[in-house]
Design an enzyme around this catalytic site. Structure first.
Site, PDB file in Angstrom:
ATOM      1  N   GLY A  54       3.957   3.619 -16.101  1.00 33.35           N
ATOM      2  CA  GLY A  54       4.977   2.667 -14.774  1.00 33.35           C
ATOM      3  C   GLY A  54       4.742   1.395 -14.592  1.00 33.35           C
ATOM      4  N   SER A  55       4.296   1.582 -13.124  1.00 36.27           N
ATOM      5  CA  SER A  55       4.596  -0.341 -12.909  1.00 36.27           C
ATOM      6  C   SER A  55       3.762  -1.377 -13.053  1.00 36.27           C
ATOM      7  CB  SER A  55       5.145   0.006 -11.316  1.00 36.27           C
ATOM      8  OG  SER A  55       5.167  -1.185 -10.481  1.00 36.27           O
ATOM      9  N   SER A  56       4.615  -2.338 -13.175  1.00 37.29           N
ATOM     10  CA  SER A  56       3.306  -4.158 -13.162  1.00 37.29           C
ATOM     11  C   SER A  56       2.735  -3.928 -12.457  1.00 37.29           C
ATOM     12  CB  SER A  56       3.920  -4.712 -13.732  1.00 37.29           C
ATOM     13  OG  SER A  56       5.003  -5.356 -12.754  1.00 37.29           O
TER      14      SER A  56
END
Length: 166
Positions: free
Chosen positions: A73-75
């Protein structure tokens, strides 16, 4: 530690590892069946896995030694992990089989901002499989030195019995 893999001493299994983030931590092993995103996959305030599609939904990360290949997923996951560590609801240590900059960034941010020292180490897939196959409630201690050398020690504690080492 031996060149050929885990070292067994006094019944304990010690696995060699590589330090990604230095520190020491211990807790009950939580081996994830699938990758996890801290952003959207966990509750920032409680450390609970809330991803509706994750097979371990409902489990709390707090005080565990988290074993996973890598995050997904996202940073933005790094900020959620840092906040969980600040609040005391994040894992005590993180074991990975793939280098993960997002996880390390979250742990390093928590170290810089809040003074936490959560170890993150890199294991071989074979050693991760050894941990994942441990029967019963497993307790894991992780010591990760700044120089790159780390050790993961596995012990088992069957319910109702005194702690024993395998």
């Amino acid at each position: 530690m031996t060149i050929n893999g885990p070292e067994t001493s006094a019944g304990a299994i010690t696995l060699p590892a590589t330090t990604l983030c230095a520190g020491a931590g211990s807790g009950t092993l939580l081996a994830l069946a699938e990758p996890l995103s801290f952003w959207g996959g966990t509750d920032r305030n409680t450390g609970e896995i809330i991803d509706t599609h994750h097979p371990q939904r409902g489990i709390l990360l707090g005080g565990t030694v988290l074993l996973m290949g890598a995050s997904r997923g996202s940073s933005s996951s790094s900020s959620v992990l840092a906040e969980q560590l600040r609040a005391g609801v994040g894992p005590s240590a993180i074991l990975l089989t793939t280098r993960d900059a997002i996880v390390c960034l979250g742990v390093l941010a928590a170290a810089e901002l809040y003074g936490s020292q959560t170890p993150v180490v890199l294991l071989t897939q074979a050693d991760a499989d050894t941990l994942g196959r441990s029967a019963g409630p497993a307790h894991v201690s992780v010591t990760a030195a700044p120089g790159g050398s780390a050790a993961v020690v596995l012990t088992l504690k069957p319910e109702g019995l005194p702690e024993r080492q395998i």
